[in-house]
Design a protein around this motif. Structure first.
Motif, mmCIF file in Angstrom:
data_model
loop_
_atom_site.group_PDB
_atom_site.id
_atom_site.type_symbol
_atom_site.label_atom_id
_atom_site.label_comp_id
_atom_site.label_asym_id
_atom_site.label_seq_id
_atom_site.Cartn_x
_atom_site.Cartn_y
_atom_site.Cartn_z
ATOM 1 N N ALA A 9 -36.625 45.568 -3.620
ATOM 2 C CA ALA A 9 -36.009 44.293 -3.975
ATOM 3 C C ALA A 9 -35.182 44.494 -5.245
ATOM 4 O O ALA A 9 -35.552 45.290 -6.120
ATOM 5 C CB ALA A 9 -37.062 43.229 -4.188
ATOM 6 N N VAL A 10 -34.080 43.786 -5.360
ATOM 7 C CA VAL A 10 -33.163 43.967 -6.482
ATOM 8 C C VAL A 10 -33.170 42.706 -7.351
ATOM 9 O O VAL A 10 -33.024 41.582 -6.840
ATOM 10 C CB VAL A 10 -31.735 44.265 -5.991
ATOM 11 N N ILE A 11 -33.331 42.904 -8.650
ATOM 12 C CA ILE A 11 -33.379 41.770 -9.568
ATOM 13 C C ILE A 11 -32.018 41.089 -9.648
ATOM 14 O O ILE A 11 -30.998 41.729 -9.933
ATOM 15 C CB ILE A 11 -33.819 42.211 -10.973
ATOM 16 N N ILE A 12 -32.009 39.788 -9.376
ATOM 17 C CA ILE A 12 -30.796 38.980 -9.520
ATOM 18 C C ILE A 12 -30.664 38.519 -10.964
ATOM 19 O O ILE A 12 -29.607 38.618 -11.580
ATOM 20 C CB ILE A 12 -30.848 37.764 -8.569
ATOM 21 N N ARG A 13 -31.752 38.004 -11.511
ATOM 22 C CA ARG A 13 -31.779 37.611 -12.922
ATOM 23 C C ARG A 13 -33.230 37.457 -13.368
ATOM 24 O O ARG A 13 -34.111 37.220 -12.553
ATOM 25 C CB ARG A 13 -31.012 36.309 -13.166
ATOM 26 N N GLN A 14 -33.430 37.592 -14.678
ATOM 27 C CA GLN A 14 -34.760 37.423 -15.256
ATOM 28 C C GLN A 14 -34.617 36.768 -16.617
ATOM 29 O O GLN A 14 -33.693 37.066 -17.375
ATOM 30 C CB GLN A 14 -35.511 38.746 -15.384
ATOM 31 N N ALA A 83 -41.271 42.817 -17.592
ATOM 32 C CA ALA A 83 -40.529 41.873 -18.419
ATOM 33 C C ALA A 83 -39.299 42.499 -19.070
ATOM 34 O O ALA A 83 -38.382 41.784 -19.487
ATOM 35 C CB ALA A 83 -41.444 41.285 -19.483
ATOM 36 N N LYS A 84 -39.253 43.813 -19.141
ATOM 37 C CA LYS A 84 -38.130 44.507 -19.781
ATOM 38 C C LYS A 84 -36.986 44.810 -18.808
ATOM 39 O O LYS A 84 -35.930 45.298 -19.218
ATOM 40 C CB LYS A 84 -38.622 45.814 -20.409
ATOM 41 N N LEU A 85 -37.190 44.545 -17.529
ATOM 42 C CA LEU A 85 -36.195 44.901 -16.528
ATOM 43 C C LEU A 85 -35.065 43.870 -16.470
ATOM 44 O O LEU A 85 -35.251 42.696 -16.775
ATOM 45 C CB LEU A 85 -36.857 45.037 -15.150
ATOM 46 N N HIS A 86 -33.889 44.338 -16.037
ATOM 47 C CA HIS A 86 -32.699 43.498 -16.059
ATOM 48 C C HIS A 86 -32.035 43.426 -14.690
ATOM 49 O O HIS A 86 -32.430 44.122 -13.750
ATOM 50 C CB HIS A 86 -31.702 44.030 -17.107
ATOM 51 N N THR A 87 -30.998 42.597 -14.607
ATOM 52 C CA THR A 87 -30.233 42.396 -13.378
ATOM 53 C C THR A 87 -29.778 43.727 -12.784
ATOM 54 O O THR A 87 -29.292 44.609 -13.504
ATOM 55 C CB THR A 87 -29.001 41.522 -13.668
#
Length: 255
Positions: A9-14, A83-87
């Motif tokens: 899965a790919v982070i869209i936003r956090q 929590a440190k991961l980004h888009t």
């Protein structure tokens, strides 16, 4: 339990939406299409010292855009890493896992306490008919605006800064709420009280249990709770939260 898939899965936003509480939207191949309110995913960390995945409940499902939202609290090194991961970052995950909430055509109260507020948001969005939403916080609110779009929301805070002073059941009493079915997720003391309340009032009740998990697929028996009846898998009074749950009829489990 339905079909589960392992995918990237790919982070869209956090973003951080309250102190140490993070909201992460992810694009999935099929998990969003398959997921139901109350289910969870097992998220794998990149750090090789943390082999076991982190179970995180699904907060929202956007089937049209094939996306899911995870809302979680930093509780250890694994969630600190997340929590440190980004888009644009890819995350390996398995899901959807477990059994979700059954959607009943009855007058309902949806209760969420603490980080257990997140798993009932999608249920609040999908549940039609007469419903009240009761949210319990320590003091700092999160996801309140999203719930406001789903129905009438009642808030309880432990410090009394907003809404009713106390817990979700204090808010139920203060506002004269009643129901034919209760859906609840939160810390164990809250769920024990809700189970007892439902029994006293003879109300159908479904609770989502939070527990540390290892495999997430029912093989390790590391997340069992005590059941009223003997489990067909272990032949003792156990229920595996990751597979038979995390959502149970309150009458099924001895908490």
């Amino acid at each position: 339990m339905g079909i589960k898939r392992q995918e990237e899965a790919v982070i869209i936003r956090q973003e951080e939406i309250a102190t140490d509480i993070y909201s992460m939207w992810l694009h999935t191949d099929q998990i969003a299409e398959l997921a139901q309110p109350g289910q969870f995913v097992a998220v794998y960390c990149e750090d090789g010292s943390r082999l076991l995945p982190r179970p995180i409940s699904i907060c929202e499902i956007d089937r049209a855009d094939q996306a899911i939202r995870l809302v979680y609290r930093i509780a250890g090194d694994g969630t600190k890493e997340l929590a440190k991961l980004h888009t644009g970052k890819a995350l390996r995950m398995l899901g959807p896992l477990g059994n979700g909430f059954p959607k009943k055509s009855k007058k309902a109260i949806i209760m969420g306490g603490g980080i257990g507020i997140a798993p009932v948001l999608q249920l609040a969005k999908e549940l039609t008919g007469d419903k009240s939403i009761v949210l319990g916080y320590r003091s700092e609110l999160f996801l309140k605006e999203e719930f406001d779009k789903c129905g009438k929301v009642y808030v309880a805070t432990e410090d009394g800064s907003i809404g009713t002073t106390g817990n979700v059941l204090n808010a139920v009493a203060a506002n004269g709420l009643d129901a034919e079915v209760i859906y609840a997720c939160g810390p164990m003391p809250m769920l024990r009280a809700v189970k007892q309340y439902a029994e006293e009032k003879n109300i159908e009740c479904w609770i989502s249990l939070e527990e540390r998990m290892a495999c997430g697929i029912g093989a390790c028996l590391g997340c069992v709770c005590r059941s009223v009846k003997k489990d067909s898998h272990t032949h003792v009074h156990n229920k595996r939260i990751c597979t038979e749950g995390p959502v149970f009829s309150a009458k099924e489990v001895d908490i």
